[in-house]
Design a protein around this motif. Structure first.
Motif, PDB file in Angstrom:
ATOM      1  N   ARG A 121       0.648  -1.615  -0.548  1.00 16.97           N
ATOM      2  CA  ARG A 121      -0.014  -0.188   0.170  1.00 16.97           C
ATOM      3  C   ARG A 121       1.004   1.800   0.046  1.00 16.97           C
ATOM      4  NH1 ARG A 121      -2.909  -2.233   4.656  1.00 16.97           N
ATOM      5  NH2 ARG A 121      -3.907  -3.666   3.716  1.00 16.97           N
ATOM      6  N   PHE A 122       0.706   2.134  -0.767  1.00 18.98           N
ATOM      7  CA  PHE A 122       1.523   3.190  -0.906  1.00 18.98           C
ATOM      8  C   PHE A 122       0.686   4.796  -0.431  1.00 18.98           C
ATOM      9  CE2 PHE A 122       3.076  -0.051  -3.738  1.00 18.98           C
ATOM     10  CZ  PHE A 122       4.512  -0.434  -3.364  1.00 18.98           C
ATOM     11  N   LEU A 123       1.234   5.852  -0.353  1.00 17.12           N
ATOM     12  CA  LEU A 123       0.681   7.065  -0.569  1.00 17.12           C
ATOM     13  C   LEU A 123       1.285   7.792  -1.129  1.00 17.12           C
ATOM     14  CD1 LEU A 123      -0.185   6.875   3.608  1.00 17.12           C
ATOM     15  CD2 LEU A 123      -2.189   6.996   1.757  1.00 17.12           C
ATOM     16  N   MET A 124       0.644   8.728  -1.343  1.00 19.18           N
ATOM     17  CA  MET A 124       1.412   9.564  -2.274  1.00 19.18           C
ATOM     18  C   MET A 124       0.901  11.332  -2.143  1.00 19.18           C
ATOM     19  SD  MET A 124       1.730   8.980  -6.279  1.00 19.18           S
ATOM     20  CE  MET A 124       3.546   9.980  -7.195  1.00 19.18           C
ATOM     21  N   GLY A 125       1.618  12.364  -2.176  1.00 22.31           N
ATOM     22  CA  GLY A 125       0.822  13.644  -2.325  1.00 22.31           C
ATOM     23  C   GLY A 125       1.629  14.886  -2.264  1.00 22.31           C
ATOM     24  N   ASP A 126       1.626  15.985  -3.041  1.00 20.91           N
ATOM     25  CA  ASP A 126       2.451  16.847  -3.095  1.00 20.91           C
ATOM     26  C   ASP A 126       3.037  17.937  -2.318  1.00 20.91           C
ATOM     27  OD1 ASP A 126       1.043  19.060  -5.145  1.00 20.91           O
ATOM     28  OD2 ASP A 126       0.146  17.434  -5.420  1.00 20.91           O
ATOM     29  N   SER A 127       3.355  18.396  -2.135  1.00 19.24           N
ATOM     30  CA  SER A 127       3.318  19.854  -0.717  1.00 19.24           C
ATOM     31  C   SER A 127       2.052  19.405   0.318  1.00 19.24           C
ATOM     32  CB  SER A 127       2.361  21.013  -2.048  1.00 19.24           C
ATOM     33  OG  SER A 127       2.562  22.480  -1.143  1.00 19.24           O
ATOM     34  N   LEU A 128       1.156  19.952   0.336  1.00 19.49           N
ATOM     35  CA  LEU A 128       0.330  19.847   1.707  1.00 19.49           C
ATOM     36  C   LEU A 128      -0.127  18.608   1.587  1.00 19.49           C
ATOM     37  CD1 LEU A 128      -2.240  22.819   2.447  1.00 19.49           C
ATOM     38  CD2 LEU A 128       0.607  22.030   3.625  1.00 19.49           C
ATOM     39  N   GLY A 129      -0.475  17.862   0.129  1.00 14.28           N
ATOM     40  CA  GLY A 129      -1.145  16.499   0.286  1.00 14.28           C
ATOM     41  C   GLY A 129       0.158  15.817   0.447  1.00 14.28           C
ATOM     42  N   ALA A 130       1.357  15.688   0.478  1.00 11.15           N
ATOM     43  CA  ALA A 130       2.712  15.043   1.161  1.00 11.15           C
ATOM     44  C   ALA A 130       2.569  15.053   2.166  1.00 11.15           C
ATOM     45  CB  ALA A 130       4.142  15.512   0.718  1.00 11.15           C
ATOM     46  N   SER A 131       2.324  15.997   2.534  1.00  9.39           N
ATOM     47  CA  SER A 131       1.959  16.455   3.681  1.00  9.39           C
ATOM     48  C   SER A 131       1.335  15.222   5.227  1.00  9.39           C
ATOM     49  CB  SER A 131       2.086  17.790   5.053  1.00  9.39           C
ATOM     50  OG  SER A 131       2.548  18.919   4.069  1.00  9.39           O
ATOM     51  N   VAL A 132      -0.183  15.502   4.599  1.00  5.51           N
ATOM     52  CA  VAL A 132      -1.094  14.427   5.106  1.00  5.51           C
ATOM     53  C   VAL A 132      -0.644  13.078   4.938  1.00  5.51           C
ATOM     54  CG1 VAL A 132      -2.404  14.432   3.308  1.00  5.51           C
ATOM     55  CG2 VAL A 132      -3.114  14.051   5.383  1.00  5.51           C
ATOM     56  N   SER A 133       0.254  12.902   3.863  1.00  2.73           N
ATOM     57  CA  SER A 133       0.898  11.437   3.476  1.00  2.73           C
ATOM     58  C   SER A 133       1.524  11.194   3.857  1.00  2.73           C
ATOM     59  CB  SER A 133       1.267  11.285   1.355  1.00  2.73           C
ATOM     60  OG  SER A 133       0.223  11.605   1.370  1.00  2.73           O
ATOM     61  N   LEU A 134       2.735  11.261   4.828  1.00  9.17           N
ATOM     62  CA  LEU A 134       3.944  11.643   5.486  1.00  9.17           C
ATOM     63  C   LEU A 134       3.270  10.926   7.020  1.00  9.17           C
ATOM     64  CD1 LEU A 134       7.242  10.900   5.858  1.00  9.17           C
ATOM     65  CD2 LEU A 134       6.952  13.270   6.747  1.00  9.17           C
ATOM     66  N   LYS A 135       2.175  12.344   7.269  1.00  6.15           N
ATOM     67  CA  LYS A 135       1.654  12.172   8.665  1.00  6.15           C
ATOM     68  C   LYS A 135       1.087  10.602   9.128  1.00  6.15           C
ATOM     69  CE  LYS A 135      -1.066  14.683  11.685  1.00  6.15           C
ATOM     70  NZ  LYS A 135      -1.936  15.480  12.098  1.00  6.15           N
ATOM     71  N   ALA A 136      -0.106  10.215   7.432  1.00  2.00           N
ATOM     72  CA  ALA A 136      -0.579   9.417   7.439  1.00  2.00           C
ATOM     73  C   ALA A 136      -0.366   7.664   7.757  1.00  2.00           C
ATOM     74  CB  ALA A 136      -1.755   8.829   6.419  1.00  2.00           C
ATOM     75  N   ALA A 137       1.251   7.793   6.702  1.00  2.00           N
ATOM     76  CA  ALA A 137       2.412   7.096   6.785  1.00  2.00           C
ATOM     77  C   ALA A 137       2.528   6.103   8.127  1.00  2.00           C
ATOM     78  CB  ALA A 137       3.440   6.729   5.868  1.00  2.00           C
ATOM     79  N   LEU A 138       3.364   7.368   8.847  1.00  2.00           N
ATOM     80  CA  LEU A 138       3.909   7.812  10.204  1.00  2.00           C
ATOM     81  C   LEU A 138       3.132   7.113  11.939  1.00  2.00           C
ATOM     82  CD1 LEU A 138       6.993  10.624   9.799  1.00  2.00           C
ATOM     83  CD2 LEU A 138       6.666   7.675   9.619  1.00  2.00           C
TER      84      LEU A 138
END
Length: 249
Positions: A121-138
């Motif tokens: 399973r992968f999350l992907m995003g740019d700018s704020l979309g990357a922020s929420v992706s990183l937070k969700a993964a962590l």
């Protein structure tokens, strides 16, 4: 070669109390008899339009460079709604992350043949979309084992999560532009994205995450992120890796 399919669907979220649109890419040789890794893509419409996500996935799969995958794009409704969901301190941020983990993942896995494991399973995003992706993964590393970050906004909360997370559970692709020192935000503020991203890079590298990082020459624009969509797919969907790993459940 057969053509990839792009489906438009809707999902009702109880935690957000709203209906969300989904753009779902199925690979050209999609078969219900096979299993696929899948991506949840923030700013989904932008990734397909400006990031050429479907085209790159088609090209790389056709040349046998990557494992075929399903991509679930989640378009944002308005700039204000996007900020509320994606910004680490946004009013809907925590609820949106619960939606991703507890509602969208089960929905996709009930509708399509997938591996039902964090590593696929992968999350992907740019700018704020990357922020929420990183937070969700962590926050949900057993649910999301991989995350792609194109120039995330990095704040103290994300740095703290990165310092505490288990590096054995999450694989990360991370790029930031050398000229992202004065980025105009949707709240009319101007932020330095580069310095916090370099700090995040130091933390992720020192803690031993499986990790790709590059500081590219450029600004906070799709013009500069687009090439790194293709690179991210090559890093994350390495065909030999998927063929050698035991992906059974």
């Amino acid at each position: 070669m057969s053509e990839a399919k792009m489906l438009e669907q809707k999902i009702w979220s109880n935690v957000l109390n709203e209906e969300l649109d989904l753009l779902i890419y199925l690979p050209p040789t999609f078969s219900p008899l096979s299993k696929y890794p899948f991506f949840l893509v923030q700013d989904g419409k932008d990734y397909f339009q400006f990031g050429k996500l479907a085209r790159f996935a088609d090209e790389l799969a056709e040349s046998h460079q990557i494992q075929e995958a399903i991509f679930v794009g989640i378009p944002y409704k308005t700039v204000e709604n996007r900020r509320a969901k994606y910004h680490p301190s946004g009013s809907q941020n925590e609820a949106y992350i619960r939606f991703l983990a507890h509602e969208l993942v089960p929905y996709i896995e009930s509708a399509f043949p997938t591996y039902h494991m964090g590593a696929s399973r992968f999350l992907m995003g740019d700018s704020l979309g990357a922020s929420v992706s990183l937070k969700a993964a962590l926050k949900y590393p057993h649910t999301f084992g991989n995350v792609i970050l194109h120039s995330p906004l990095v704040n103290d909360e994300l740095m703290t999560l990165a310092k505490k997370a288990n590096p054995a559970l999450v694989k990360i692709f991370h790029v930031i532009g050398s000229e992202e020192t004065e980025v105009s935000m949707t709240d009319n503020e101007v932020a330095n994205f580069l310095e916090p991203n370099l700090g995040l890079h130091q933390v992720l590298q020192s803690r031993g995450f499986e990790y790709y990082f590059q500081e590219f020459e450029g600004k906070h624009r799709w013009k500069y992120w687009q090439p790194f969509v293709k690179e991210a797919l090559q890093f994350m969907l390495d065909k030999e890796q998927f063929e050698t790993e035991d992906m059974t459940v």
